[in-house]
Design an enzyme around this catalytic site. Structure first.
Site, short mmCIF file in Angstrom:
data_model
loop_
_atom_site.label_atom_id
_atom_site.label_comp_id
_atom_site.label_asym_id
_atom_site.label_seq_id
_atom_site.Cartn_x
_atom_site.Cartn_y
_atom_site.Cartn_z
N ARG A 121 0.83 -1.20 0.00
CA ARG A 121 0.00 0.00 0.00
C ARG A 121 0.87 1.25 0.00
NH1 ARG A 121 -4.97 0.43 3.86
NH2 ARG A 121 -3.49 0.22 5.57
N SER A 133 7.18 -5.35 6.80
CA SER A 133 6.73 -6.29 7.82
C SER A 133 7.45 -7.63 7.74
CB SER A 133 5.23 -6.48 7.69
OG SER A 133 4.63 -5.22 7.65
N ASP A 189 5.28 -3.62 10.93
CA ASP A 189 3.83 -3.34 10.96
C ASP A 189 3.25 -3.35 12.38
OD1 ASP A 189 4.20 -6.04 11.14
OD2 ASP A 189 2.72 -6.60 9.62
C1 BG6 Z 1 -2.28 -3.95 7.48
C2 BG6 Z 1 -0.99 -3.25 7.64
O1 BG6 Z 1 -3.31 -3.18 7.90
O2 BG6 Z 1 -2.22 -5.16 8.18
C3 BG6 Z 1 0.12 -4.13 7.09
O3 BG6 Z 1 -0.99 -2.01 7.07
C4 BG6 Z 1 0.11 -5.42 7.80
O4 BG6 Z 1 1.33 -3.53 7.22
C5 BG6 Z 1 -1.23 -6.01 7.67
O5 BG6 Z 1 1.14 -6.26 7.36
C6 BG6 Z 1 -1.33 -7.35 8.29
O6 BG6 Z 1 -2.44 -7.92 7.79
P1 BG6 Z 1 -2.53 -8.91 6.54
O7 BG6 Z 1 -3.75 -9.69 6.88
O8 BG6 Z 1 -2.69 -8.09 5.35
O9 BG6 Z 1 -1.28 -9.72 6.57
C1 GLC Z 2 5.94 -11.89 9.91
C2 GLC Z 2 7.09 -10.93 9.90
C3 GLC Z 2 6.88 -9.85 10.93
C4 GLC Z 2 5.53 -9.20 10.74
C5 GLC Z 2 4.45 -10.27 10.76
C6 GLC Z 2 3.08 -9.68 10.57
O1 GLC Z 2 5.97 -12.57 11.10
O2 GLC Z 2 8.28 -11.61 10.15
O3 GLC Z 2 7.87 -8.89 10.84
O4 GLC Z 2 5.32 -8.28 11.75
O5 GLC Z 2 4.72 -11.22 9.77
O6 GLC Z 2 2.92 -9.12 9.32
#
Ligand code: BG6
Ligand code: GLC
Ligand code: BG6
Ligand code: GLC
Length: 907
Positions: free
Chosen positions: A540, A601, A655
C-alpha cells in the site's frame, strides 16, 4: 318401424350416463387443482407449526425428528437382521449389505419370512405382542442357521408415530391403523423389544436402530438414487418423510446439516384444518375406526379405509334408490365387506367392469350394467381423491425443500411403498401427473421400493455403525488441536522464557528487535507524509496529512505478483518504486520530496530508525539478494534507478510498531501492537533498562524454532512446515497466522480423505494443491450466518465437491485450526502483558493492544477466542483490544513525523 327406432334412439340419448349421477353425488370428493393448492398450502403451514418449538405442542402434524442425518452413500456394509412391523405384513428378514455395490450389482441380499399376527394380539397387551415378535425372530434365526452365539445387529421398522430421543429409541405416541395394544403408549418400543428378546432367550441381538417405514423406504431407494430425499407410504396407512435442514428443527440441537423428519401426515386435519373437505362418509369411517377423531388425512387416503369409503357410498346410493333399484344386501351393510383390493380390481383397465360385477354379486346384489359402471366410478372418485390428497401433501413437502434450498427448480426423487401404490392399477400414474402439474419447475422422479423397507432400515443401522466409527476418528484427529489450560500455560511460559532470552542475547528464536521508537505520538504532529507498507496481503502507498484536529488519508493498493515476491531483490524494489511513482502521479505530488515512513513487515535488525537489515524473509516472500541487506538502501537505490521522483525515507517500521503507533495516537494506553494476518507478530514498549542490546520489537513468530512447541505441533503442522519456503523457521507463526491456517486445514482434510472419512475417500488433484485455502475462505466457512449449503458451495468453488456431511466436517476442521491459533496468540499475549505488569511492579495492569491483520478483523471467531484466552491466562491484566483503523501505514507516517519534528527541533 322407423319411428320406433327413432324414439328408442332418442331415449337412449336422453338416458343419463350412470357416471354423471355419481359425479353429482360425490362432487365434494372431486377436488379441483385450486383446492389441491389450497390443501397443499394448509399442509405447508402445518409443517411449519410442527417444526417450531412454540407451536409444536398444539400441532396436529407432529414432524418427528428421526436422527437419520444422511441418505446412504454406498459405503454401508454389514449383515443385519430386520423386523418389519406395522404394515399389512409382519416380516423378519436377513439383509446383507456389501460395500460399494448398488443392489443392481447384487450389493444387497435379502431373505424374508412373513409371520402372521393373530388378530387378538392387535388389541391385546404390549408384552404379548412383543413376545410374539421375538419368538418369530428366534424361529427365523434358527431356520437360517444364524448362530445364537454371535451378536446380530438388528434394525427395526416400526410403522407408527414415535418420538426418537436417539436412533435406537422410539417412544410410541399413539397406535393407529389396525393396532390398539395396551401398555405401550409413551414407552420405548426398543426397550420392550429387548426385554422380550431376553425373555425368549438363546439369542444375542443388538438393536441398533428403530425407524419409521417412510424413513426406511427413503433409505432403501436412496441406496441407488442419491437424489432420493423423500419417503412416501400409501399402504395400510399413509405417511411421508423428507430431509429437513437441521436449523429449522427446533427440537434438535445444532444447526448444521439435515435430518430426516417423519411428518406423520396421517394426522393432518385432526385439529379441523380440513373441515371443509370432510364428507359424511369420512365421518362415518372415522366413527367406526379404532381411533376416532385421529388420523383424519390417513382415513381419506390409505388402504385401510378406501374400500370402506366405497362401501359406505354405494350403500347410501342404494338406499336412496340410485343403485340396484334401491335394493340393499346384508353383506353391503357389513363393515369391511369391500376392501381396497376390491377397489383396485374394480378399476382394472380391461376387466374392471367384470370384476365390479363379480364383487357386487358376491355381496348378494344384482347389479345392472349401469350399476356396475356407476360403482366402478365411485371407486375411481374415492381412489382419485386419495391420490390427489397425497399429491397435495407431497407438493407441500417438495415446495418446502425447494424453499429451504433457495432453488427455483428442484431435481428430486421420492421413494414410494405401500400396497395401494403397488397394486392399484391407476394410482401411481395419477399421482405423478398431478404432482408434476402442480410443480412444473420440479423434476420429480418416483421410485418404487422394490424390496420393502427392511433394506433401508438395515442401511440406517449400517450408517449408524459407520457414523459412530467415523465420528470417533474425526474427533480423534481434531482433538490434536485442542489446547487445555495446561497446554496454554505451557505456551505462555515458553513465550515468557523466549522473551527474556531474546532480550538478553542475539541467537534466540524470538528476535527482540529494536525499533528505535522511543516515543509514542503526542498529537502535535503536522504536515504531509508518505507511508509505504509492504508485507501484508498487499503493498500500500499512502499519503497522510496531519492537521490540527484531523488526519486525512489517501491510499492506493497494489498487488505483488508471485513472480516478483520470489524473483530478485532488484526486481522487487523496482516494482515498489514503480508503484510509488504511480501513486505520486495519481496524487500530483511527483515533484515534492516528501518525508516517508516505510512499513516493512519482515524481521529486520535495525541499527537506527532508518536502517534495517533483513534477517530472513517470511510469509512466502523469497526474493534473492535481500537477506543481510539494508532494505531502506535497497529502496533508495531503486528510486534512484527510476529517476522520476525523490523521497526522504526517514523511518523503517515493522507493521506491529506501525499499528501500535497509530492506535497510540488515539489511546495513550496503547503500548502493545499485534498483527494477526498473513503473518503473526507483536511488539510492546519495553523498559530500556531490560534491553541489553537496545531491542524492543519482538518477533514472536519464531517461538518454537528450537522445538519448544513439540508437544503442540501436530503431524499436519509438520507437513506444512516441510513444504514452506522457510522450513524449521517461524514455527509459532505457522500455527497462528493466515498464511498457514488454510494449509493446515488442507493437510487435515487430505488425511481424513485418505482415511476414507471425507469426500468418500476420493483424494482429488484440487485437494492436493497447496494454497487452495486462503484465510478469507476460512473466515467465510466459519461464519455463523452461513447455511451449510453455502459452505458446500464455497467448497465447490474451491473445486471440492462433497456432501453436506462433508461440509460439516470441513467446517469443524477449520474451527479447530483457527481456534487453536487464537488460543496460542492469547497465551502469547498473556505472557507479554504479564511481563509488562510485573516489570512495573503492578498488582493489576490496564493496557491497550493495537491490532491489525485480516485474521483478526475478518475471521468470525478469532478475536473473541483471543480475548477470552487472554482473560483466562492473564487474570491480573485488563486488556483492551483496539483494531487499527488505517493499517500500520498511518503509524509509519506518524513515526516519520515524530522523527522529522525531532530533527527540526535539533536543527
Ligand atoms: C495492514 C498493515 O493493515 O495489516 C500491514 O498495514 C500489515 O502492514 C497487515 O502487514 C497485516 O495484515 P494482513 O492480513 O494483510 O497480513
Ligand atoms: C511476519 C514478519 C513480521 C511481521 C508479521 C506480521 O511474522 O516476520 O515482521 O510483523 O509477519 O505481518
Ligand atoms: C412395506 C414395508 O413394503 O410397506 C412396511 O416393508 C410398510 O414396513 C409397508 O409398512 C407399507 O405398506 P402396507 O401396504 O403393507 O401397509
Ligand atoms: C401410519 C403411521 C405412520 C406410518 C404410516 C404408514 O400413518 O402413523 O407412522 O408411516 O402409517 O405405514
Amino acid at each position: 318401424m322407423l319411428a320406433v327406432h327413432l324414439i328408442s334412439f332418442f331415449f337412449s340419448k336422453l338416458k343419463e350416463d350412470p357416471t354423471k349421477k355419481v359425479d353429482r353425488f360425490l362432487h365434494a370428493m372431486r377436488l379441483q387443482d385450486e383446492q389441491l393448492v389450497d390443501i397443499s398450502n394448509r399442509f405447508l403451514a402445518e409443517m411449519k407449526k410442527g417444526l417450531s418449538a412454540e407451536s409444536l405442542a398444539a400441532a396436529a402434524v407432529k414432524m418427528l425428528p428421526t436422527h437419520v442425518r444422511s441418505t446412504p452413500d454406498g459405503s454401508e456394509k454389514g449383515q443385519f437382521v430386520a423386523l418389519d412391523l406395522g404394515g399389512s405384513k409382519f416380516k423378519v428378514l436377513r439383509v446383507k449389505v456389501r460395500e460399494d455395490e448398488g443392489i443392481n450389482k447384487g450389493g444387497v441380499e435379502m431373505e424374508e419370512k412373513t409371520y402372521p399376527i393373530p388378530k387378538e394380539l392387535h388389541e391385546g397387551r404390549a408384552v404379548e405382542l412383543f413376545d410374539h415378535v421375538s419368538e418369530s425372530l428366534k424361529d427365523f434365526l434358527l431356520e437360517k442357521n444364524m448362530s445364537p452365539e454371535k451378536k446380530h445387529p438388528l434394525a427395526f421398522t416400526f410403522s407408527f408415530p414415535c418420538e426418537h430421543p436417539g436412533l435406537d429409541q422410539g417412544l410410541l405416541l399413539s397406535w393407529c391403523k389396525n393396532y390398539k395394544v395396551r401398555g405401550l403408549q409413551g414407552k420405548d418400543v426398543v426397550q420392550f423389544l429387548r426385554q422380550a428378546i431376553d425373555r425368549t432367550g438363546d439369542m444375542d441381538v443388538d438393536v441398533l436402530a428403530v425407524v419409521n417405514d417412510t424413513v426406511a423406504t427413503m433409505m432403501t431407494c436412496g441406496f441407488d438414487d442419491q437424489c432420493c430425499e423423500v419417503g412416501l407410504i400409501i399402504g395400510t396407512g399413509t405417511n411421508a418423510c423428507y430431509m429437513e435442514e437441521l436449523r429449522h428443527i427446533d427440537m434438535v440441537q445444532g444447526d448444521e446439516g439435515r435430518m430426516c423428519v417423519n411428518t406423520e401426515w396421517g394426522a393432518f386435519g385432526d385439529d379441523g384444518a380440513l373441515h371443509d373437505f370432510i364428507t359424511d362418509f369420512d365421518r362415518d369411517v372415522d366413527a367406526a375406526s379404532l381411533n376416532p377423531g385421529k388420523q383424519t388425512f390417513e382415513k381419506m387416503v390409505s388402504g385401510m379405509y378406501l374400500g370402506e369409503l366405497v362401501r359406505l357410498v354405494v350403500l347410501k346410493m342404494a338406499k336412496l334408490g340410485l343403485l340396484f333399484d334401491g335394493h340393499v344386501s346384508d353383506a353391503l351393510r357389513t363393515k369391511g365387506k369391500i376392501t381396497t383390493a376390491d377397489v383396485a380390481a374394480m378399476e382394472e383397465y380391461r376387466n374392471g367392469l367384470k370384476n365390479t360385477k363379480e364383487i357386487l354379486t358376491h355381496l348378494h346384489l344384482t347389479p345392472s350394467p349401469d350399476d356396475c359402471v356407476a360403482v366402478q366410478h365411485v371407486s375411481t372418485i374415492v381412489s382419485f381423491r386419495s391420490s390427489n390428497l397425497v399429491a397435495a401433501g407431497l407438493v407441500a413437502i417438495l415446495t418446502r425443500i425447494r424453499q429451504n434450498r433457495n432453488l427455483r427448480g428442484l431435481r428430486i426423487t421420492v421413494g414410494v411403498d405401500g400396497t395401494v401404490y403397488k397394486t392399484h392399477p391407476q394410482y401411481p400414474k395419477r399421482l405423478h401427473k398431478v404432482v408434476r402439474r402442480l410443480l412444473p419447475d420440479c423434476h420429480v422422479r418416483f421410485v418404487l421400493s422394490e424390496c420393502g423397507s427392511s433394506k433401508g432400515a438395515a442401511l440406517v443401522a449400517a450408517v449408524a455403525q459407520r457414523l459412530t466409527s467415523q465420528r470417533r476418528k474425526v474427533d480423534e484427529a481434531l482433538s490434536l488441536f485442542t489446547l487445555n489450560e495446561e497446554k496454554l500455560q505451557l505456551v505462555k511460559s515458553r513465550m515468557r522464557e523466549g522473551l527474556e532470552a531474546g532480550l538478553k542475547s542475539k541467537g534466540c528464536t524470538i528476535k527482540m528487535l529494536p525499533s528505535f521508537v522511543y516515543h509514542t505520538p503526542d498529537g502535535t504532529e503536522r504536515g504531509k507524509y508518505l507511508a509505504l507498507d509492504l508485507g501484508g496481503t498487499n503493498f500500500r502507498a499512502m499519503l497522510v496529512r496531519f492537521k490540527r484536529q484531523k488526519t486525512r488519508l489517501y491510499h492506493k493498493i497494489y498487488t505483488i505478483p508471485l513472480e516478483i515476491m520470489q524473483g530478485t531483490g532488484e526486481e522487487l524494489f523496482d516494482h515498489l518504486a514503480q508503484c510509488v511513482c504511480d501513486f505520486l502521479d495519481y496524487m500530483g505530488l511527483k515533484n515534492v520530496r516528501l518525508p516517508a515512513g516505510f512499513t516493512f513487515s519482515f524481521p529486520c535488525q535495525q541499527s537506527d530508525i532508518d536502517t534495517g537489515t533483513l534477517v530472513s524473509w517470511t510469509k512466502g516472500f523469497k526474493a534473492t539478494d535481500c537477506e543481510g541487506e539494508d532494505v531502506v538502501s535497497m529502496l533508495r537505490e531503486a528510486i534512484k534507478r527510476r529517476n522520476e521522483f525523490d523521497l526522504d525515507i526517514v523511518a523503517l517500521v515493522n507493521d506491529t510498531v506501525g499499528t501500535m503507533m497509530s492506535c497510540a495516537y488515539e489511546d495513550p494506553k496503547c503500548e502493545v501492537g499485534m498483527i494477526a494476518g498473513t503473518g503473526s507478530n507483536l511488539c510492546y514498549m519495553e523498559e530500556l533498562r531490560n534491553i541489553e542490546k537496545l531491542e524492543q520489537s519482538n518477533k514472536w513468530g519464531g517461538l518454537g524454532n528450537d522445538r519448544c512447541l513439540e508437544d503442540i505441533i501436530t503431524l499436519y503442522d509438520v507437513e506444512v512446515d516441510i513444504h514452506s519456503v522457510n522450513p524449521g523457521k517461524q514455527r509459532f507463526e505457522k500455527l497462528t497466522s493466515g498464511m498457514y491456517l488454510g494449509e493446515i486445514v488442507r493437510q487435515v482434510l487430505l488425511d481424513l480423505t485418505r482415511r476414507g472419512l471425507l469426500f468418500k475417500g476420493h483424494v482429488t488433484e484440487t485437494l492436493k494443491t497447496p494454497g487452495i485455502f486462503e484465510t478469507k475462505y476460512l473466515s467465510q466457512i466459519e461464519s455463523d450466518h452461513l447455511a451449510l449449503l453455502q459452505v458446500r458451495s464455497i467448497l465447490q468453488q474451491l473445486g471440492l465437491h462433497g456432501t453436506c456431511d462433508d461440509s460439516i466436517i470441513v467446517k469443524e476442521v477449520c474451527g479447530a485450526v483457527s481456534r487453536r491459533a487464537a488460543q496460542m496468540c492469547g497465551a502469547g499475549m498473556a505472557a507479554v502483558v504479564d511481563k509488562i505488569r510485573e516489570d512495573r511492579g503492578l498488582e493489576r495492569l490496564s493496557i491497550t493492544v493495537g491490532v491489525d491483520g485480516a485474521l483478526y478483523k475478518l475471521h468470525p471467531h478469532f478475536s473473541q477466542v483471543l480475548k477470552e484466552t487472554v482473560g483466562v491466562m492473564a487474570p491480573q491484566c485488563d486488556v483492551t483490544f483496539m483494531p487499527s483503523e488505517e493499517g500500520s501505514g498511518k503509524g509509519a507516517a506518524l513515526i516519520a513525523a515524530v522523527v522529522r519534528q525531532k530533527h527540526q527541533m535539533q536543527n
